[in-house]
Design a protein around this motif. Sequence first.
Motif, PDB file in Angstrom:
ATOM      1  N   PHE A  45       1.019  -1.171   0.020  1.00  0.00           N
ATOM      2  CA  PHE A  45       0.150   0.287  -0.035  1.00  0.00           C
ATOM      3  C   PHE A  45       0.909   1.232  -0.157  1.00  0.00           C
ATOM      4  N   LYS A  46       1.912   1.227   0.610  1.00  0.00           N
ATOM      5  CA  LYS A  46       2.669   2.389   0.832  1.00  0.00           C
ATOM      6  C   LYS A  46       3.901   2.806  -0.436  1.00  0.00           C
ATOM      7  N   SER A  47       3.844   1.447  -1.215  1.00  0.00           N
ATOM      8  CA  SER A  47       4.959   1.799  -2.437  1.00  0.00           C
ATOM      9  C   SER A  47       4.495   2.662  -3.316  1.00  0.00           C
ATOM     10  N   VAL A 204      13.273  -1.316  -0.456  1.00  0.00           N
ATOM     11  CA  VAL A 204      12.324  -2.164  -0.881  1.00  0.00           C
ATOM     12  C   VAL A 204      12.013  -1.866  -2.512  1.00  0.00           C
ATOM     13  N   GLU A 205      12.068  -0.792  -3.037  1.00  0.00           N
ATOM     14  CA  GLU A 205      11.599  -0.438  -4.267  1.00  0.00           C
ATOM     15  C   GLU A 205      12.855  -0.231  -5.183  1.00  0.00           C
ATOM     16  N   LEU A 215       7.253  -8.116  -7.938  1.00  0.00           N
ATOM     17  CA  LEU A 215       5.897  -8.674  -7.384  1.00  0.00           C
ATOM     18  C   LEU A 215       4.887  -7.409  -7.512  1.00  0.00           C
ATOM     19  N   ARG A 216       4.987  -6.437  -7.289  1.00  0.00           N
ATOM     20  CA  ARG A 216       3.930  -5.295  -7.231  1.00  0.00           C
ATOM     21  C   ARG A 216       3.631  -4.903  -8.853  1.00  0.00           C
ATOM     22  N   HIS A 223      -0.311  -7.885 -14.661  1.00  0.00           N
ATOM     23  CA  HIS A 223      -1.082  -9.230 -14.515  1.00  0.00           C
ATOM     24  C   HIS A 223      -2.410  -8.978 -13.870  1.00  0.00           C
ATOM     25  N   LEU A 224      -3.076  -8.005 -13.747  1.00  0.00           N
ATOM     26  CA  LEU A 224      -4.231  -7.756 -12.680  1.00  0.00           C
ATOM     27  C   LEU A 224      -5.215  -8.385 -13.258  1.00  0.00           C
TER      28      LEU A 224
END
Length: 249
Positions: A45-47, A204-205, A215-216, A223-224
């Motif tokens: 969520f915070k990315s 992390v990014e 992953l995100r 691919h959503l």
Amino acid sequence: MLGYVGIEAVLDQLKIKAMKMGFEFNIMVVGQSGLGKSTMVYTLFKSKMWKSTIPGLGMPTPQTLKLQSVTHVIEEKGVKLKLTVTDTPGFGDQINNDKCLRPLDIEFLQRLCRTVNVVLVIARADSLTIEEREAFRRRIQHNLRTHCIDVYPQKCFDEDINDRILNSKIRDRIPFAVVGADQEHLVNGRCVLGRKTKWGIIEVENLAHCEFPLLRDLLIRSHLQDLKDITHNVHYENYRVCRLNESHL
Ligand code: GDP
Ligand code: MG
């Protein structure tokens, strides 16, 4: 243009409708307790994709004791996405973790893959060296093949050569080695999400640090819709048929 009726206008209609309705997407995070599931929910969520649009994401949650869903409506360029991430308590906590796919994991994954799309990750990847990450990934890939565990993106659902090319690259890199964080730090004047250690900050990014961005991007950017389609057309359909068969017994 003889016989031209303007069928392609349906694309505009679909777009307008999609903009109006928005999209929904549900993710559930499962695994042993202490692996970093709750932290990963925050990281997602915070990315940076929508950091600025989500108010009130603050303190990390305490140990997760029950199923907990967090929903945020994220809006970007007029497109609305209602993203729900469900956090779960530790799975199979009573069993030893010896860093391989334990019998319980194998049994669990075999069943889970028949019910939902499973996107595997290696959690807390900062605790592994680059070589260890790679070796662990290869071992997991080998175990998945040996035990016929068909994680997402499943080969049998590749629709054309483009899918095959893109998805083979993903299949080669799965499980993604991710790191989660819920704190921001200042690095060279930039605010980054990361884990501060005595020797530096694991961002992390930053793909040089971990594979969270892969992953995100898979879940949200590339691919959503495919994840939703397979869930609806395959998994839900299987479930529906089973329930119908049961009710006729
Ligand atoms: P959960 O039980 O799976 O929900 O795990 P939590 O998200 O509560 O995390 C458990 C502990 O692991 C916390 O102290 C986190 O700060 C830490 N943690 C979470 N993600 C990572 C990670 O990627 N690397 C490291 N080293 N620690 C992590
Ligand atoms: Mg938790």
